[in-house]
Scaffold this motif. Structure first.
Motif, PDB file in Angstrom:
ATOM      1  N   VAL A 285       0.797  -1.135   0.031  1.00  0.00           N
ATOM      2  CA  VAL A 285      -0.123   0.125  -0.071  1.00  0.00           C
ATOM      3  C   VAL A 285       0.929   1.174  -0.077  1.00  0.00           C
ATOM      4  CG1 VAL A 285      -1.753   1.363   1.325  1.00  0.00           C
ATOM      5  CG2 VAL A 285      -1.896  -1.225   1.062  1.00  0.00           C
ATOM      6  N   MET A 286       1.974   1.027   0.821  1.00  0.00           N
ATOM      7  CA  MET A 286       2.846   2.535   0.852  1.00  0.00           C
ATOM      8  C   MET A 286       3.578   2.558  -0.518  1.00  0.00           C
ATOM      9  SD  MET A 286       4.740   2.298   4.330  1.00  0.00           S
ATOM     10  CE  MET A 286       4.298   3.124   5.709  1.00  0.00           C
ATOM     11  N   ILE A 287       3.882   1.427  -1.027  1.00  0.00           N
ATOM     12  CA  ILE A 287       4.438   1.862  -2.472  1.00  0.00           C
ATOM     13  C   ILE A 287       3.610   2.260  -3.482  1.00  0.00           C
ATOM     14  CG2 ILE A 287       5.630   0.469  -4.404  1.00  0.00           C
ATOM     15  CD1 ILE A 287       7.074  -1.236  -2.120  1.00  0.00           C
ATOM     16  N   SER A 288       2.364   1.701  -3.397  1.00  0.00           N
ATOM     17  CA  SER A 288       1.315   2.238  -4.517  1.00  0.00           C
ATOM     18  C   SER A 288       1.080   3.633  -4.214  1.00  0.00           C
ATOM     19  CB  SER A 288       0.031   1.260  -4.162  1.00  0.00           C
ATOM     20  OG  SER A 288       0.248   0.106  -4.510  1.00  0.00           O
ATOM     21  N   ILE A 289       1.024   4.112  -2.789  1.00  0.00           N
ATOM     22  CA  ILE A 289       0.665   5.594  -2.562  1.00  0.00           C
ATOM     23  C   ILE A 289       1.660   6.412  -3.067  1.00  0.00           C
ATOM     24  CG2 ILE A 289       0.329   7.179  -0.839  1.00  0.00           C
ATOM     25  CD1 ILE A 289      -1.122   5.104   0.789  1.00  0.00           C
ATOM     26  N   SER A 290       2.835   5.924  -3.085  1.00  0.00           N
ATOM     27  CA  SER A 290       4.216   6.766  -3.385  1.00  0.00           C
ATOM     28  C   SER A 290       4.100   7.118  -4.868  1.00  0.00           C
ATOM     29  CB  SER A 290       5.466   6.281  -2.824  1.00  0.00           C
ATOM     30  OG  SER A 290       5.768   5.197  -3.533  1.00  0.00           O
ATOM     31  N   ILE A 291       3.671   6.011  -5.566  1.00  0.00           N
ATOM     32  CA  ILE A 291       3.571   5.795  -6.916  1.00  0.00           C
ATOM     33  C   ILE A 291       2.492   6.749  -7.436  1.00  0.00           C
ATOM     34  CG2 ILE A 291       3.036   4.669  -9.280  1.00  0.00           C
ATOM     35  CD1 ILE A 291       4.627   2.149  -7.928  1.00  0.00           C
TER      36      ILE A 291
ATOM     37  N   TYR B 123       1.338  14.310  -8.919  1.00  0.00           N
ATOM     38  CA  TYR B 123       1.982  15.711  -8.624  1.00  0.00           C
ATOM     39  C   TYR B 123       3.398  15.607  -8.834  1.00  0.00           C
ATOM     40  CZ  TYR B 123      -2.498  15.818  -5.690  1.00  0.00           C
ATOM     41  OH  TYR B 123      -3.581  15.630  -5.341  1.00  0.00           O
ATOM     42  N   PRO B 124       3.810  15.692 -10.329  1.00  0.00           N
ATOM     43  CA  PRO B 124       5.239  15.294 -10.629  1.00  0.00           C
ATOM     44  C   PRO B 124       5.851  16.557 -10.325  1.00  0.00           C
ATOM     45  CG  PRO B 124       3.779  15.658 -12.622  1.00  0.00           C
ATOM     46  CD  PRO B 124       2.725  15.659 -11.483  1.00  0.00           C
ATOM     47  N   ASN B 125       5.359  17.802 -10.166  1.00  0.00           N
ATOM     48  CA  ASN B 125       6.145  18.812 -10.014  1.00  0.00           C
ATOM     49  C   ASN B 125       6.151  19.467  -8.691  1.00  0.00           C
ATOM     50  OD1 ASN B 125       6.783  19.090 -12.804  1.00  0.00           O
ATOM     51  ND2 ASN B 125       4.779  20.280 -13.200  1.00  0.00           N
ATOM     52  N   SER B 126       5.637  18.591  -7.808  1.00  0.00           N
ATOM     53  CA  SER B 126       5.476  19.084  -6.395  1.00  0.00           C
ATOM     54  C   SER B 126       6.645  18.591  -5.641  1.00  0.00           C
ATOM     55  CB  SER B 126       4.170  18.658  -5.690  1.00  0.00           C
ATOM     56  OG  SER B 126       3.956  19.128  -4.292  1.00  0.00           O
TER      57      SER B 126
ATOM     58  N   LEU C  89       9.045  14.549  -1.902  1.00  0.00           N
ATOM     59  CA  LEU C  89       9.448  13.927  -0.737  1.00  0.00           C
ATOM     60  C   LEU C  89       8.903  13.210  -0.052  1.00  0.00           C
ATOM     61  CD1 LEU C  89      12.202  14.651   1.119  1.00  0.00           C
ATOM     62  CD2 LEU C  89      10.505  16.696   2.275  1.00  0.00           C
ATOM     63  N   ILE C  90       7.529  13.202   0.247  1.00  0.00           N
ATOM     64  CA  ILE C  90       6.663  12.077   0.878  1.00  0.00           C
ATOM     65  C   ILE C  90       6.720  10.935   0.057  1.00  0.00           C
ATOM     66  CG2 ILE C  90       4.474  11.770   1.555  1.00  0.00           C
ATOM     67  CD1 ILE C  90       3.961  14.885   2.094  1.00  0.00           C
ATOM     68  N   ALA C  91       6.714  11.138  -1.204  1.00  0.00           N
ATOM     69  CA  ALA C  91       6.706   9.633  -1.930  1.00  0.00           C
ATOM     70  C   ALA C  91       7.979   8.963  -1.750  1.00  0.00           C
ATOM     71  CB  ALA C  91       6.443  10.096  -3.373  1.00  0.00           C
ATOM     72  N   GLY C  92       9.051   9.929  -1.671  1.00  0.00           N
ATOM     73  CA  GLY C  92      10.333   8.985  -1.582  1.00  0.00           C
ATOM     74  C   GLY C  92      10.440   8.601  -0.300  1.00  0.00           C
ATOM     75  N   GLY C  93      10.065   9.103   0.856  1.00  0.00           N
ATOM     76  CA  GLY C  93      10.139   8.341   2.287  1.00  0.00           C
ATOM     77  C   GLY C  93       9.054   7.323   2.218  1.00  0.00           C
ATOM     78  N   LEU C  94       8.101   7.451   1.798  1.00  0.00           N
ATOM     79  CA  LEU C  94       7.060   6.334   1.642  1.00  0.00           C
ATOM     80  C   LEU C  94       7.459   5.175   1.123  1.00  0.00           C
ATOM     81  CD1 LEU C  94       3.520   7.844   1.195  1.00  0.00           C
ATOM     82  CD2 LEU C  94       4.446   6.719   3.159  1.00  0.00           C
ATOM     83  N   ILE C  95       8.303   5.215  -0.097  1.00  0.00           N
ATOM     84  CA  ILE C  95       8.952   4.333  -1.036  1.00  0.00           C
ATOM     85  C   ILE C  95       9.785   3.557  -0.323  1.00  0.00           C
ATOM     86  CG2 ILE C  95      10.541   5.250  -2.533  1.00  0.00           C
ATOM     87  CD1 ILE C  95       8.971   3.810  -4.906  1.00  0.00           C
ATOM     88  N   PHE C  96      10.652   4.259   0.543  1.00  0.00           N
ATOM     89  CA  PHE C  96      11.886   3.652   1.251  1.00  0.00           C
ATOM     90  C   PHE C  96      11.321   2.903   2.402  1.00  0.00           C
ATOM     91  CE2 PHE C  96      14.709   3.923   4.803  1.00  0.00           C
ATOM     92  CZ  PHE C  96      15.788   3.352   4.376  1.00  0.00           C
ATOM     93  N   ILE C  97      10.276   3.415   3.266  1.00  0.00           N
ATOM     94  CA  ILE C  97       9.982   2.380   4.263  1.00  0.00           C
ATOM     95  C   ILE C  97       8.983   1.397   3.644  1.00  0.00           C
ATOM     96  CG2 ILE C  97       8.025   2.569   6.196  1.00  0.00           C
ATOM     97  CD1 ILE C  97       8.753   5.712   6.623  1.00  0.00           C
TER      98      ILE C  97
END
Length: 58
Positions: free
Chosen positions: A11-17, A23-26, A31-39
């Motif tokens: 679910v975390m990986i899906s949310i980060s994707i 929001y490609p320019n945000s 940053l949030i997606a990077g943290g979520l994908i790492f976790i």
């Protein structure tokens, strides 16, 4: 427990994707997606190793 950890990681990986696609320019979303994908990847590895350990013990 191991299935729950594995499911949460997916679910975390899906949310980060989703965040990266919507929001490609945000910078904040990136940053949030990077943290979520790492976790998510760490939890994915933990869930997989718990599953493999349970299979080996049988």
């Amino acid at each position: 427990m191991k299935n729950l950890i594995y499911s949460i990681s997916l679910v975390m990986i899906s949310i980060s994707i989703y965040l990266l696609i919507e929001y490609p320019n945000s910078g904040r979303a990136g940053l949030i997606a990077g943290g979520l994908i790492f976790i998510g990847f760490v939890l994915n590895i933990v869930g997989f190793s718990l599953n493999a350990k349970a299979i080996l013990e049988k």
